[in-house]
Design an enzyme around this catalytic site. Structure first.
Site, PDB file in Angstrom:
ATOM      1  N   CYS A  71      13.893  10.690   6.128  1.00  0.00           N
ATOM      2  CA  CYS A  71      13.812  10.361   7.555  1.00  0.00           C
ATOM      3  C   CYS A  71      15.188  10.394   8.199  1.00  0.00           C
ATOM      4  O   CYS A  71      15.313  10.417   9.407  1.00  0.00           O
ATOM      5  CB  CYS A  71      13.187   8.989   7.748  1.00  0.00           C
ATOM      6  SG  CYS A  71      14.201   7.700   7.044  1.00  0.00           S
ATOM      7  N   LYS A  75       0.892  -1.173   0.000  1.00  0.00           N
ATOM      8  CA  LYS A  75       0.000   0.000   0.000  1.00  0.00           C
ATOM      9  C   LYS A  75       0.924   1.216   0.000  1.00  0.00           C
ATOM     10  O   LYS A  75       1.370   1.671   1.038  1.00  0.00           O
ATOM     11  CB  LYS A  75      -0.887  -0.030   1.255  1.00  0.00           C
ATOM     12  CG  LYS A  75      -2.227   0.687   1.139  1.00  0.00           C
ATOM     13  CD  LYS A  75      -2.159   2.135   0.699  1.00  0.00           C
ATOM     14  CE  LYS A  75      -1.692   3.073   1.790  1.00  0.00           C
ATOM     15  NZ  LYS A  75      -1.408   4.439   1.276  1.00  0.00           N
TER      16      LYS A  75
END
Ligand code: NAD
Length: 500
Positions: free
Chosen positions: A285, A177
């Site tokens: 990140c 997803k």
């Protein structure tokens, strides 16, 4: 009249989904602000349809020989390597990062594929002969079945590749997803699995938002979830997924500090701060967002960083610029809001990214690199993960104060120390409460054969991504104790088994 943006849909059982979506969402080119696609968002019923196909495929694939699995992985590696420029172009078109950076992302993903090519060796179990008289014990690791990978916008190709090649190599079927902001790269990579000879249904892509994620977290046939995204959603996914009895690794947000000691090579540190602060517009990140300058270096360091920032070109990622736009207009506005808050809270705005030229369309989602000095730990530009090209310099008097600041932060993804003192670096790597540490390396992303993951609010769960922890995550262990019949078998004995 303008033509409608093309439809982008799920990839199910090796083919594009042919159903009709109840909901769609726009996909943008961040460098032009144009809508370039309309993405189908899956309903819970569509997720069920996809999981069923994956579940059926997992039964056959879980029994495929290690030789066959390795052959598919090698073929996939060759295809991905041959098509990496194509994938990089899709990333730049929807994420905005410059082409060279997009190519770097695919290359880091390739390294995980190469690691997974060694699956026959990685899945070797143990064997102990004669643990008791004529009794042998051996261990094996088996596939889980269907696993879900839910990924963020900032590495649309690499983050799914932290998980998918290893999950597939271990014999699982996968439902990915991706982020709804930049879905096309995942679809293109999924097509390559098919070309590599992977049976249909082993790798599927379902696009969507919370509705799709919630269904994956509840579905009884989804056995494990690898999630990467912001901390609030990572915590939610971990709690909801584990409450449904699933194995979950949920990697969250970050606020990465780079500590510069007085003896550091300041040119090296300034280059590193600029590269790690503004690469991919700070949407990494592992980006450095807090630069901790141990006095008396701050004035000198800030001057060198400012000098370098003046040479950066912000613009369309296809035009050879250093930095591209932010991913959406809403995200750009949020980051600009942080710049305003930084000014209001009294930080010194050394370089204002709201000003200056960009090499791109006016309607693009632009913010140039921004530098704040004299930032204090109570300011929102320090406390929050901004996820944009905003670097904050915090001045501290000593190594101890730097360490205390880093360890007090709720995040623990990455950190770096810049110094020429091996003893100080060694002490820092021992004392800092962060999962990935760089010594004179600003973005210490581990190689594929080590595992990637942070501490504290940067990761929920016990397993980091890829490396042997990845293999462990996507399999479960079984131990067999076997005894082949012998004329001297022991007859009835109701006692607990012991060894002799
Ligand atoms: P995000 O949390 O908004 O989205 C991540 C995924 O979760 C997407 O697939 C999204 O569709 C889904 N999602 C969003 N809201 C949801 C909800 N309410 N319920 C269920 N699912 C939901 O993150 P993002 O903005 O796409 O990515 C940026 C974030 O990811 C940053 O915080 C960054 O630090 C983090 N990140 C962390 C790592 C790491 O390794 N720790 C790596 C990359 C990115």
């Amino acid at each position: 009249m303008s033509t409608p943006a093309p439809r982008i849909t799920h990839l199910v059982g090796g083919a594009p989904w042919t159903g009709v979506a109840e909901r769609t969402s726009p996909v943008y080119n961040p460098a032009s602000g144009e809508v370039t696609g309309q993405l189908d968002l899956a309903s819970a019923a569509t997720v069920d349809e996809v999981v069923k196909i994956a579940h059926d495929a997992s039964r056959e694939w879980g029994q495929a020989s290690l030789t066959r699995r390795a052959q598919v992985l090698f073929a996939f590696r060759e295809l991905l390597n041959a098509r990496k420029e194509e994938i990089a172009a899709l990333i730049t078109a929807e994420h905005g990062k410059v082409l060279s950076d997009a190519l770097g992302e695919v290359t880091r993903g390739l390294e995980v594929v190469e690691f997974a090519c060694g699956i026959p060796h990685l899945l070797k179990g143990g064997f102990s002969e004669n643990v008791s008289t004529r009794v042998d014990v051996y261990s094996m690791r088996q596939a889980l079945g269907v696993v879900a990978v839910i990924s963020p916008f900032n590495f649309p190709a690499m983050v799914p590749m932290w998980f998918v090649p290893i999950a597939v190599a271990c014999g699982n079927a996968v439902v990915i997803k991706p982020s709804e902001k930049d879905p096309s790269a995942v679809n293109a990579v999924a097509q390559l699995w098919k070309e590599a000879g992977l049976p249909d249904g082993v790798v599927n892509v379902v696009h969507g938002d919370k509705e799709a994620v919630d269904r994956l977290l509840e579905h009884p046939d989804v056995k494990a979830v690898s999630f990467v995204g912001s901390t609030p959603i990572a915590r939610y996914v971990y709690e909801k997924g584990t409450a449904s009895g699933k194995r979950v690794q949920a990697l969250g947000g970050a606020k990465n500090h780079m500590v510069v000691l007085p003896d550091a090579d300041l040119d090296l540190a300034a280059d590193a701060a600029v590269n790690a602060g503004f690469g991919s517009a700070g949407e990494r990140c592992m980006a450095i967002s807090a630069l901790v300058a141990v006095e008396p270096v701050a004035d000198d360091l800030v001057a060198r960083i400012r000098e370098r920032m003046a040479t950066l070109r912000t613009g369309d990622g296809t035009r050879g610029c250093d930095m591209g736009p932010l991913v959406t207009g809403a995200h750009r506005d949020k980051v600009v809001g942080y710049v305003e808050a930084g000014v209001e809270s009294g930080a010194t705005l050394v370089v204002d990214g709201r000003e200056g030229d960009v090499d791109g369309d006016d309607a693009g989602f632009w913010l140039r690199p921004t530098l704040f000095d004299h930032v204090t730990p109570d300011m929102s530009i320090y406390t929050d993960e901004i996820f944009g090209p905003v670097l904050s310099v915090v001045r501290v008097p000593s190594y101890d104060a730097a360490l205390e600041l880093v360890n007090a932060n709720p995040y623990g993804n990455g950190t770096a120390i810049f110094t020429n003192d091996g003893g100080a670096a060694r002490r820092y790597q021992n004392e800092v409460e962060v999962g990935m540490v760089g010594v004179n390396v600003p973005i210490p992303v581990p190689m594929a054969y080590y595992s990637f993951g942070g501490w504290k609010s940067s990761l929920f769960g016990d397993s980091h991504a890829h490396g042997t922890e990845g293999v462990h995550f996507f399999t479960r262990g079984k131990v067999v104790t076997s005894r082949w019949l012998d004329p001297s078998h022991g007859g009835l004995n109701l006692g607990f088994p012991t060894h002799d």
